[in-house]
Design a protein around this motif. Structure first.
Motif, PDB file in Angstrom:
ATOM      1  N   ALA A  85       3.152   0.920 -20.721  1.00 12.31           N
ATOM      2  CA  ALA A  85       3.507   2.143 -21.877  1.00 12.31           C
ATOM      3  C   ALA A  85       3.119   1.487 -23.037  1.00 12.31           C
ATOM      4  CB  ALA A  85       4.540   2.765 -21.667  1.00 12.31           C
ATOM      5  N   GLN A  86       3.681   0.109 -23.753  1.00 12.10           N
ATOM      6  CA  GLN A  86       4.445  -0.250 -24.758  1.00 12.10           C
ATOM      7  C   GLN A  86       2.760  -1.501 -25.013  1.00 12.10           C
ATOM      8  OE1 GLN A  86       7.492  -2.073 -25.538  1.00 12.10           O
ATOM      9  NE2 GLN A  86       8.862  -1.000 -23.568  1.00 12.10           N
ATOM     10  N   SER A  87       1.671  -1.194 -24.229  1.00 10.70           N
ATOM     11  CA  SER A  87       1.128  -2.146 -24.492  1.00 10.70           C
ATOM     12  C   SER A  87      -0.699  -1.561 -24.656  1.00 10.70           C
ATOM     13  CB  SER A  87       0.410  -3.114 -22.843  1.00 10.70           C
ATOM     14  OG  SER A  87      -0.440  -3.785 -23.149  1.00 10.70           O
ATOM     15  N   SER A  88      -1.582  -2.343 -25.192  1.00 12.01           N
ATOM     16  CA  SER A  88      -2.807  -2.047 -25.395  1.00 12.01           C
ATOM     17  C   SER A  88      -3.576  -2.171 -24.321  1.00 12.01           C
ATOM     18  CB  SER A  88      -3.486  -2.838 -26.837  1.00 12.01           C
ATOM     19  OG  SER A  88      -3.788  -3.907 -26.150  1.00 12.01           O
ATOM     20  N   GLN A  89      -3.304  -2.721 -23.081  1.00  8.67           N
ATOM     21  CA  GLN A  89      -3.969  -3.296 -22.140  1.00  8.67           C
ATOM     22  C   GLN A  89      -2.927  -1.808 -20.702  1.00  8.67           C
ATOM     23  OE1 GLN A  89      -2.729  -5.918 -23.368  1.00  8.67           O
ATOM     24  NE2 GLN A  89      -4.238  -6.942 -23.137  1.00  8.67           N
ATOM     25  N   THR A  90      -2.283  -0.848 -21.210  1.00  9.01           N
ATOM     26  CA  THR A  90      -1.880   0.078 -20.380  1.00  9.01           C
ATOM     27  C   THR A  90      -2.654  -0.020 -18.801  1.00  9.01           C
ATOM     28  OG1 THR A  90      -1.240   0.818 -22.021  1.00  9.01           O
ATOM     29  CG2 THR A  90      -0.965   2.229 -19.765  1.00  9.01           C
ATOM     30  N   GLU A  91      -3.712   0.823 -19.121  1.00 12.44           N
ATOM     31  CA  GLU A  91      -4.788   0.924 -17.839  1.00 12.44           C
ATOM     32  C   GLU A  91      -4.776  -0.122 -16.464  1.00 12.44           C
ATOM     33  OE1 GLU A  91      -7.958   3.166 -17.618  1.00 12.44           O
ATOM     34  OE2 GLU A  91      -7.197   5.069 -19.203  1.00 12.44           O
ATOM     35  N   GLU A  92      -4.805  -1.348 -17.777  1.00 12.21           N
ATOM     36  CA  GLU A  92      -4.759  -2.612 -16.733  1.00 12.21           C
ATOM     37  C   GLU A  92      -4.306  -3.752 -16.313  1.00 12.21           C
ATOM     38  OE1 GLU A  92      -8.262  -6.500 -17.774  1.00 12.21           O
ATOM     39  OE2 GLU A  92      -7.457  -5.788 -18.954  1.00 12.21           O
ATOM     40  N   LEU A  93      -3.131  -3.083 -17.119  1.00 10.20           N
ATOM     41  CA  LEU A  93      -1.106  -3.667 -16.176  1.00 10.20           C
ATOM     42  C   LEU A  93      -1.446  -2.577 -15.347  1.00 10.20           C
ATOM     43  CD1 LEU A  93       0.169  -4.058 -19.332  1.00 10.20           C
ATOM     44  CD2 LEU A  93      -0.562  -5.944 -17.850  1.00 10.20           C
ATOM     45  N   GLN A  94      -1.190  -1.573 -15.424  1.00 13.12           N
ATOM     46  CA  GLN A  94      -0.891  -0.556 -13.663  1.00 13.12           C
ATOM     47  C   GLN A  94      -1.719  -0.610 -12.606  1.00 13.12           C
ATOM     48  OE1 GLN A  94      -0.485   3.086 -16.070  1.00 13.12           O
ATOM     49  NE2 GLN A  94       1.445   2.682 -16.455  1.00 13.12           N
ATOM     50  N   GLU A  95      -3.483  -1.098 -13.220  1.00 14.25           N
ATOM     51  CA  GLU A  95      -4.361  -1.048 -11.858  1.00 14.25           C
ATOM     52  C   GLU A  95      -3.978  -2.466 -11.372  1.00 14.25           C
ATOM     53  OE1 GLU A  95      -8.334  -0.745 -13.544  1.00 14.25           O
ATOM     54  OE2 GLU A  95      -8.031   1.346 -14.092  1.00 14.25           O
ATOM     55  N   ARG A  96      -3.963  -3.270 -12.371  1.00 16.07           N
ATOM     56  CA  ARG A  96      -3.596  -4.440 -11.880  1.00 16.07           C
ATOM     57  C   ARG A  96      -2.811  -4.872 -10.828  1.00 16.07           C
ATOM     58  NH1 ARG A  96      -6.636  -8.736 -15.153  1.00 16.07           N
ATOM     59  NH2 ARG A  96      -8.716  -8.033 -14.640  1.00 16.07           N
ATOM     60  N   GLY A  97      -1.019  -4.176 -11.017  1.00 20.38           N
ATOM     61  CA  GLY A  97      -0.686  -4.648 -10.295  1.00 20.38           C
ATOM     62  C   GLY A  97      -0.011  -3.818  -8.841  1.00 20.38           C
ATOM     63  N   ALA A  98      -0.679  -2.520  -9.137  1.00 21.36           N
ATOM     64  CA  ALA A  98      -1.105  -1.202  -8.523  1.00 21.36           C
ATOM     65  C   ALA A  98      -2.196  -2.430  -6.761  1.00 21.36           C
ATOM     66  CB  ALA A  98      -1.794  -0.611  -8.478  1.00 21.36           C
ATOM     67  N   GLN A  99      -3.332  -2.739  -7.199  1.00 21.61           N
ATOM     68  CA  GLN A  99      -4.159  -3.473  -6.748  1.00 21.61           C
ATOM     69  C   GLN A  99      -3.222  -4.851  -5.909  1.00 21.61           C
ATOM     70  OE1 GLN A  99      -7.236  -4.935  -8.891  1.00 21.61           O
ATOM     71  NE2 GLN A  99      -8.161  -5.634  -6.852  1.00 21.61           N
ATOM     72  N   LEU A 100      -2.354  -5.214  -6.531  1.00 21.58           N
ATOM     73  CA  LEU A 100      -2.337  -6.709  -6.413  1.00 21.58           C
ATOM     74  C   LEU A 100      -0.675  -6.749  -5.048  1.00 21.58           C
ATOM     75  CD1 LEU A 100      -1.072  -9.375  -5.709  1.00 21.58           C
ATOM     76  CD2 LEU A 100       0.272  -9.098  -7.503  1.00 21.58           C
ATOM     77  N   ASN A 101      -0.288  -5.160  -5.272  1.00 20.11           N
ATOM     78  CA  ASN A 101       0.565  -4.804  -4.153  1.00 20.11           C
ATOM     79  C   ASN A 101       0.345  -4.591  -3.380  1.00 20.11           C
ATOM     80  OD1 ASN A 101       3.635  -3.625  -4.148  1.00 20.11           O
ATOM     81  ND2 ASN A 101       3.485  -1.912  -4.209  1.00 20.11           N
ATOM     82  N   ALA A 102      -0.749  -3.442  -3.624  1.00 17.22           N
ATOM     83  CA  ALA A 102      -1.577  -2.850  -1.551  1.00 17.22           C
ATOM     84  C   ALA A 102      -1.907  -3.966  -1.083  1.00 17.22           C
ATOM     85  CB  ALA A 102      -2.784  -2.022  -2.704  1.00 17.22           C
ATOM     86  N   LEU A 103      -2.776  -5.331  -1.922  1.00 17.08           N
ATOM     87  CA  LEU A 103      -3.301  -6.226  -0.996  1.00 17.08           C
ATOM     88  C   LEU A 103      -1.642  -6.955  -0.336  1.00 17.08           C
ATOM     89  CD1 LEU A 103      -5.752  -8.150  -3.357  1.00 17.08           C
ATOM     90  CD2 LEU A 103      -5.824  -7.911  -0.763  1.00 17.08           C
ATOM     91  N   LEU A 104      -0.182  -6.992  -1.209  1.00 21.68           N
ATOM     92  CA  LEU A 104       0.221  -7.719  -0.298  1.00 21.68           C
ATOM     93  C   LEU A 104       0.815  -7.402   0.575  1.00 21.68           C
ATOM     94  CD1 LEU A 104       2.656  -9.269  -3.908  1.00 21.68           C
ATOM     95  CD2 LEU A 104       1.147 -10.220  -2.004  1.00 21.68           C
ATOM     96  N   GLU A 105       1.037  -5.560   0.668  1.00 21.48           N
ATOM     97  CA  GLU A 105       1.618  -4.740   1.473  1.00 21.48           C
ATOM     98  C   GLU A 105       0.760  -5.142   2.918  1.00 21.48           C
ATOM     99  OE1 GLU A 105       1.945  -0.769   0.064  1.00 21.48           O
ATOM    100  OE2 GLU A 105       3.562  -0.916  -0.997  1.00 21.48           O
ATOM    101  N   ARG A 106      -1.006  -5.157   2.218  1.00 20.69           N
ATOM    102  CA  ARG A 106      -2.034  -5.532   3.139  1.00 20.69           C
ATOM    103  C   ARG A 106      -0.928  -6.484   4.572  1.00 20.69           C
ATOM    104  NH1 ARG A 106      -7.696  -4.969   1.359  1.00 20.69           N
ATOM    105  NH2 ARG A 106      -7.742  -5.433   3.853  1.00 20.69           N
ATOM    106  N   CYS A 107      -1.639  -7.630   3.629  1.00 21.20           N
ATOM    107  CA  CYS A 107      -0.892  -8.797   3.697  1.00 21.20           C
ATOM    108  C   CYS A 107       0.444  -9.130   4.697  1.00 21.20           C
ATOM    109  CB  CYS A 107      -0.392 -10.179   2.898  1.00 21.20           C
ATOM    110  SG  CYS A 107      -2.428 -10.380   2.381  1.00 21.20           S
ATOM    111  N   GLN A 108       1.166  -8.146   4.374  1.00 24.21           N
ATOM    112  CA  GLN A 108       2.681  -7.807   5.293  1.00 24.21           C
ATOM    113  C   GLN A 108       2.173  -7.442   6.603  1.00 24.21           C
ATOM    114  OE1 GLN A 108       6.067  -5.602   3.260  1.00 24.21           O
ATOM    115  NE2 GLN A 108       6.894  -6.843   4.445  1.00 24.21           N
ATOM    116  N   ALA A 109       1.954  -6.895   6.549  1.00 23.49           N
ATOM    117  CA  ALA A 109       1.627  -5.645   8.176  1.00 23.49           C
ATOM    118  C   ALA A 109       0.662  -6.040   9.095  1.00 23.49           C
ATOM    119  CB  ALA A 109       0.260  -4.484   7.677  1.00 23.49           C
ATOM    120  N   ALA A 110      -0.900  -7.360   8.595  1.00 27.82           N
ATOM    121  CA  ALA A 110      -1.402  -8.254   9.017  1.00 27.82           C
ATOM    122  C   ALA A 110      -0.758  -9.419   9.732  1.00 27.82           C
ATOM    123  CB  ALA A 110      -2.632  -8.568   8.278  1.00 27.82           C
TER     124      ALA A 110
END
Length: 160
Positions: free
Chosen positions: A86-111
């Protein structure tokens, strides 16, 4: 603001690196499942050797991300990341990459959990077979009516 911008850039770098690592890890976990299914022990050892550096790197980067957020007085979790974004100029990119990594790690955990279930099932099956061969356990046999058959004397296979 300059420190914040530098930390945001570093977080993006870490996310990008870890997304690549998590994708590789997911592929390895899927290969591991196939190797487990086919009982390819040498391949399993090779996969384990490939997985360890990725897991180490993901762990190190996770700790570094946490430290970056804490050094800015933020919590080392999704809430802290959102506050930084929220304080950064890369707001969307930070949120998207964080969500993408989180989703991938959840898939790794499930597998990984799926692979663990297969390993436990294989171990139980192997232990049952060994018990039968040692004469410690009688296999469940059924007669023509579908009820448990009575088996006279229980002897190890070596004495049959």
């Amino acid at each position: 603001p300059k420190e914040l911008a530098m930390h945001a850039i570093r977080l993006l770098e870490l996310f990008t690196l870890d997304i690549g690592s998590a994708e590789q890890l997911l592929e390895l976990i899927d290969s591991e499942f196939q190797a487990l299914s086919d009982r390819q022990l040498p391949r399993l050892q090779s996969i384990l050797t490939e997985k360890l550096p990725l897991l180490t790197l993901l762990d190190q980067h996770g700790k570094e991300r946490s430290q970056l957020l804490i050094s800015l007085g933020l919590s080392a979790d999704r809430v802290g990341l959102q506050a930084l974004a929220a304080q950064s100029s890369q707001t969307e990119e930070l949120q998207e990459r964080g969500a993408q990594l989180n989703a991938l790690l959840e898939r790794c955990q499930a597998a990984n959990l799926r692979n663990g279930r297969l390993i436990r099932s294989s171990q139980a099956s192997a232990n049952s077979m060994l018990s039968i061969l040692r004469g410690n356990e009688t296999p469940s046999l059924y007669d023509s009516r579908g009820s448990a058959a009575r088996i006279g004397q229980h002897r190890p296979l070596s004495q049959a």
